[in-house]
Motif scaffolding. Structure first.
Motif, PDB file in Angstrom:
ATOM      1  N   LYS A   1      10.198   7.794  -9.479  1.00 55.80           N
ATOM      2  CA  LYS A   1      10.209   7.125  -8.204  1.00 55.80           C
ATOM      3  C   LYS A   1       9.326   5.676  -8.034  1.00 55.80           C
ATOM      4  O   LYS A   1       9.593   4.777  -7.376  1.00 55.80           O
ATOM      5  CB  LYS A   1       9.619   7.847  -6.943  1.00 55.80           C
ATOM      6  N   MET A   2       8.366   5.453  -9.174  1.00 55.60           N
ATOM      7  CA  MET A   2       7.518   4.462  -9.186  1.00 55.60           C
ATOM      8  C   MET A   2       7.824   3.591 -10.443  1.00 55.60           C
ATOM      9  O   MET A   2       7.552   2.481 -10.373  1.00 55.60           O
ATOM     10  CB  MET A   2       6.296   4.815  -9.304  1.00 55.60           C
ATOM     11  N   ARG A   3       9.085   4.012 -11.369  1.00 53.69           N
ATOM     12  CA  ARG A   3       9.401   3.159 -12.392  1.00 53.69           C
ATOM     13  C   ARG A   3      10.060   2.012 -12.157  1.00 53.69           C
ATOM     14  O   ARG A   3       9.851   0.958 -13.056  1.00 53.69           O
ATOM     15  CB  ARG A   3      10.031   4.027 -13.351  1.00 53.69           C
TER      16      ARG A   3
ATOM     17  N   GLU B   1       8.804  -8.579   0.476  1.00 51.14           N
ATOM     18  CA  GLU B   1       7.398  -8.719   0.512  1.00 51.14           C
ATOM     19  C   GLU B   1       6.843  -9.932  -0.497  1.00 51.14           C
ATOM     20  O   GLU B   1       6.016 -10.755  -0.179  1.00 51.14           O
ATOM     21  CB  GLU B   1       6.705  -7.169  -0.179  1.00 51.14           C
ATOM     22  N   ILE B   2       7.716  -9.963  -1.395  1.00 55.69           N
ATOM     23  CA  ILE B   2       7.388 -11.152  -2.280  1.00 55.69           C
ATOM     24  C   ILE B   2       7.758 -12.170  -1.588  1.00 55.69           C
ATOM     25  O   ILE B   2       6.994 -13.363  -1.476  1.00 55.69           O
ATOM     26  CB  ILE B   2       8.441 -10.946  -3.673  1.00 55.69           C
TER      27      ILE B   2
ATOM     28  N   TYR C   1       0.963 -11.001  -5.576  1.00 54.02           N
ATOM     29  CA  TYR C   1       1.861  -9.911  -4.929  1.00 54.02           C
ATOM     30  C   TYR C   1       1.565  -8.739  -5.676  1.00 54.02           C
ATOM     31  O   TYR C   1       1.674  -8.571  -6.923  1.00 54.02           O
ATOM     32  CB  TYR C   1       3.248 -10.123  -4.580  1.00 54.02           C
ATOM     33  N   THR C   2       0.868  -7.606  -5.176  1.00 53.23           N
ATOM     34  CA  THR C   2       0.454  -6.384  -5.926  1.00 53.23           C
ATOM     35  C   THR C   2       1.513  -5.403  -5.384  1.00 53.23           C
ATOM     36  O   THR C   2       1.469  -5.123  -4.222  1.00 53.23           O
ATOM     37  CB  THR C   2      -0.693  -6.058  -6.066  1.00 53.23           C
ATOM     38  N   MET C   3       2.213  -4.748  -6.200  1.00 53.91           N
ATOM     39  CA  MET C   3       3.051  -3.424  -5.829  1.00 53.91           C
ATOM     40  C   MET C   3       2.306  -2.156  -5.689  1.00 53.91           C
ATOM     41  O   MET C   3       3.238  -1.005  -5.361  1.00 53.91           O
ATOM     42  CB  MET C   3       4.120  -3.113  -6.745  1.00 53.91           C
TER      43      MET C   3
ATOM     44  N   VAL D   1       0.701  -1.180   0.082  1.00 52.38           N
ATOM     45  CA  VAL D   1      -0.123   0.067   0.179  1.00 52.38           C
ATOM     46  C   VAL D   1       0.989   1.290   0.098  1.00 52.38           C
ATOM     47  O   VAL D   1       0.656   2.164  -0.784  1.00 52.38           O
ATOM     48  CB  VAL D   1      -1.244  -0.011   1.293  1.00 52.38           C
ATOM     49  N   TYR D   2       1.980   1.474   0.774  1.00 55.88           N
ATOM     50  CA  TYR D   2       2.766   2.355   0.978  1.00 55.88           C
ATOM     51  C   TYR D   2       3.951   1.921   1.463  1.00 55.88           C
ATOM     52  O   TYR D   2       4.110   0.991   2.343  1.00 55.88           O
ATOM     53  CB  TYR D   2       1.983   3.335   1.924  1.00 55.88           C
TER      54      TYR D   2
END
Length: 96
Positions: free
Chosen positions: A60-62, A37-38, A49-51, A16-17
């Motif tokens: 920052k998200m790439r 997390e994986i 697993y969702t990022m 989530v964050y």
């Protein structure tokens, strides 16, 4: 040095964050967190697993797109597609 907020669902762990001490940016803590997390997803017997949110325009998200098997939800078809299929369209939209 970092905090990850997760949703634990019956079949999915969803990131989530995530936030961290910016002095430690060179350590790539976001990538390390995703890998941990994986591992957690597998340990808990979850199948997905969702990022979280991916914004092509946000550097920052790439990093999320660099993980093998990354899929994006198409807002038109509501189907998940491999990121490789979507990247060209996203980059064209970004350059407008």
């Amino acid at each position: 040095v970092a905090v990850s907020v997760l949703d634990i669902l019956p079949h999915t762990v969803s990131s989530v964050y995530f936030f961290y001490d910016t002095d430690l940016k060179p350590l790539s803590l976001g990538i390390l967190s995703a890998m941990k997390e994986i591992d957690l997803t597998r340990e808990m017997g979850r199948s997905n697993y969702t990022m979280g949110l991916y914004i092509q325009e946000c550097p920052k998200m790439r990093y999320k797109g660099a993980f093998k098997g990354t899929r994006l939800l198409c807002s038109y078809t509501h189907q998940f597609v491999p990121i490789e299929f979507a990247k060209d369209a996203l980059e064209k939209k970004e350059s407008r």
